[in-house]
Design a protein around this motif. Structure first.
Motif, PDB file in Angstrom:
ATOM      1  N   GLY A  61      42.776  36.318  35.815  1.00  0.00           N
ATOM      2  CA  GLY A  61      41.700  37.261  36.047  1.00  0.00           C
ATOM      3  C   GLY A  61      41.075  37.072  37.415  1.00  0.00           C
ATOM      4  O   GLY A  61      41.197  36.016  38.025  1.00  0.00           O
ATOM      5  N   VAL A  62      40.425  38.130  37.890  1.00  0.00           N
ATOM      6  CA  VAL A  62      39.779  38.123  39.200  1.00  0.00           C
ATOM      7  C   VAL A  62      38.363  38.653  39.035  1.00  0.00           C
ATOM      8  O   VAL A  62      38.151  39.697  38.408  1.00  0.00           O
ATOM      9  CB  VAL A  62      40.562  39.000  40.205  1.00  0.00           C
ATOM     10  N   TRP A  63      37.385  37.926  39.583  1.00  0.00           N
ATOM     11  CA  TRP A  63      35.977  38.321  39.534  1.00  0.00           C
ATOM     12  C   TRP A  63      35.469  38.519  40.947  1.00  0.00           C
ATOM     13  O   TRP A  63      35.874  37.821  41.877  1.00  0.00           O
ATOM     14  CB  TRP A  63      35.138  37.236  38.864  1.00  0.00           C
ATOM     15  N   ARG A  64      34.563  39.469  41.105  1.00  0.00           N
ATOM     16  CA  ARG A  64      33.911  39.725  42.393  1.00  0.00           C
ATOM     17  C   ARG A  64      32.470  40.120  42.108  1.00  0.00           C
ATOM     18  O   ARG A  64      32.220  40.986  41.278  1.00  0.00           O
ATOM     19  CB  ARG A  64      34.641  40.832  43.145  1.00  0.00           C
ATOM     20  N   GLY A  65      31.539  39.453  42.764  1.00  0.00           N
ATOM     21  CA  GLY A  65      30.125  39.773  42.558  1.00  0.00           C
ATOM     22  C   GLY A  65      29.658  39.554  41.128  1.00  0.00           C
ATOM     23  O   GLY A  65      28.762  40.251  40.655  1.00  0.00           O
ATOM     24  N   GLY A  66      30.271  38.601  40.426  1.00  0.00           N
ATOM     25  CA  GLY A  66      29.885  38.304  39.062  1.00  0.00           C
ATOM     26  C   GLY A  66      30.504  39.211  38.018  1.00  0.00           C
ATOM     27  O   GLY A  66      30.207  39.100  36.835  1.00  0.00           O
ATOM     28  N   ILE A  67      31.389  40.102  38.429  1.00  0.00           N
ATOM     29  CA  ILE A  67      31.982  41.084  37.512  1.00  0.00           C
ATOM     30  C   ILE A  67      33.502  40.971  37.542  1.00  0.00           C
ATOM     31  O   ILE A  67      34.120  40.916  38.607  1.00  0.00           O
ATOM     32  CB  ILE A  67      31.564  42.521  37.910  1.00  0.00           C
TER      33      ILE A  67
END
Length: 181
Positions: free
Chosen positions: A22-28
């Motif tokens: 999985g990949v998260w960016r900005g807490g999402i």
């Protein structure tokens, strides 16, 4: 972040071994995270590059934040943090993670210093480094060995050993129930 704190396996674009979970960016968590991450890395590498670090981050400590903060201001404003899955932590350390990999990725990606947090299910980041090709690989902590050095050296990237920052490590906190003031 997700309700369980556990990253769920999605479409695999990288390897048959399902390297990126999985990949998260900005807490999402990002729906097209793998594809977006790979494209972002290609673009960043055509410009001024990006920095990369990896680890278990079993408990996110002030030392982790100091490491990321220094790298952000010293090297680049673009940092990717790769985190081991809960399963790979068991394989590496013989103990389970207290905080699920999805929650750990969510928290790290919410820090302004982190562009992406990537959960990967391998014990070492070799394939991830070959795929993303960061211009800088940096590691903190007490170990002198920087895993992946040979890969980054091979394509002309820079490898940096960062200092040890004060405060208890994740392992110390978990094993000794060290209070964090």
């Amino acid at each position: 972040c997700g309700s369980s704190g556990r990253a769920q396996r999605g479409e695999n674009l990288c390897t048959e071994a399902n390297m990126i979970i999985g990949v998260w960016r900005g807490g999402i968590r990002q729906d097209n995270g793998e594809r977006d991450l790979i494209e972002w890395c290609k673009t960043a590498n055509r410009r001024d590059g990006f920095a990369f670090t990896n680890g278990c981050f079993s408990v996110i400590t002030p030392s982790h934040v100091s490491l990321l903060h220094e790298a952000f201001y010293k090297f680049t404003k673009k940092i990717i943090v790769a985190l081991n899955t809960d399963e790979s932590i068991v394989r590496l350390k013989g103990e389970r993670s207290v905080i699920g990999d999805g929650y750990r990725a969510c928290m790290l990606s919410a820090l302004h210093m982190v562009e992406f947090a990537v959960v990967y299910d391998q014990d070492e980041p070799h394939e991830l480094l070959q795929l993303l090709k960061p211009s800088i690989l940096f590691k903190g902590g007490t170990t002198d060995e920087i895993i992946g050095r040979e890969i980054v050296d091979e394509y002309g990237g820079k490898v940096v050993k960062m200092p040890v920052y004060p405060g208890p490590s994740s392992t110390e906190i978990l094993r000794k129930n060290t209070p964090v003031d």
